[in-house]
Design a protein around this motif. Sequence first.
Motif, PDB file in Angstrom:
ATOM      1  N   LEU A  36       0.795  -1.229   0.000  1.00 37.11           N
ATOM      2  CA  LEU A  36       0.000   0.000   0.000  1.00 37.11           C
ATOM      3  C   LEU A  36       0.829   1.282   0.000  1.00 37.11           C
ATOM      4  N   LEU A  50      -6.593  -1.558  -6.567  1.00 37.33           N
ATOM      5  CA  LEU A  50      -6.976  -0.880  -5.338  1.00 37.33           C
ATOM      6  C   LEU A  50      -8.116   0.115  -5.572  1.00 37.33           C
ATOM      7  N   TYR A  52     -11.918   1.588  -5.335  1.00 41.44           N
ATOM      8  CA  TYR A  52     -12.794   1.702  -4.164  1.00 41.44           C
ATOM      9  C   TYR A  52     -13.691   0.479  -4.021  1.00 41.44           C
ATOM     10  N   ARG A  54     -13.272  -2.638  -5.129  1.00 41.88           N
ATOM     11  CA  ARG A  54     -12.544  -3.855  -4.746  1.00 41.88           C
ATOM     12  C   ARG A  54     -12.103  -3.802  -3.289  1.00 41.88           C
ATOM     13  N   VAL A  55     -11.636  -2.650  -2.852  1.00 36.76           N
ATOM     14  CA  VAL A  55     -11.216  -2.523  -1.456  1.00 36.76           C
ATOM     15  C   VAL A  55     -12.415  -2.661  -0.527  1.00 36.76           C
ATOM     16  N   THR A  56     -13.539  -2.063  -0.890  1.00 30.19           N
ATOM     17  CA  THR A  56     -14.748  -2.188  -0.075  1.00 30.19           C
ATOM     18  C   THR A  56     -15.231  -3.633  -0.025  1.00 30.19           C
ATOM     19  N   VAL A  59     -12.816  -5.480   2.368  1.00 30.49           N
ATOM     20  CA  VAL A  59     -12.963  -5.109   3.778  1.00 30.49           C
ATOM     21  C   VAL A  59     -14.272  -5.624   4.356  1.00 30.49           C
ATOM     22  N   GLY A  64     -11.201 -10.024   5.096  1.00 32.35           N
ATOM     23  CA  GLY A  64     -10.789  -8.624   5.050  1.00 32.35           C
ATOM     24  C   GLY A  64     -11.082  -7.897   6.347  1.00 32.35           C
TER      25      GLY A  64
END
Length: 120
Positions: A36, A50, A52, A54-56, A59, A64
């Motif tokens: 990161l 990365l 939004y 995919r990260v959401t 998580v 995650g």
Amino acid sequence: MVDLNPKRSDEPVWWGLFGAGGSWFAMITPVTILVLGIMAPLGILDADTLSYERVTDFVTSIIGALFVIGTLSLPMWHAMHRLHHGMHDLKFHTGTAGKVACYATAFLISALSVIFIFMI
């Protein structure tokens, strides 16, 4: 003679969290910083990697969520335990108040990390 009523200590709980936090910080945090903090800004990773969405999605998954909670809380338990015992080694004997302050701070960060995950 064997003491049939030994005094119970809460120290194994704190040492367990200390060890888990130290292990996490030594093994997982450098990889997280590499990915990161170095690879993403240098453009080594795809822009979509990365994003939004995919990260959401990551998580909000179980793995995650546990990763984020572990990343935020376990090193804090390690740091607060080290701070508590470091103050004692430096002859700042804060007693129970210092112990409660250190571990309450770590608990607060842990609770906030869980709340943060559920808010997403």
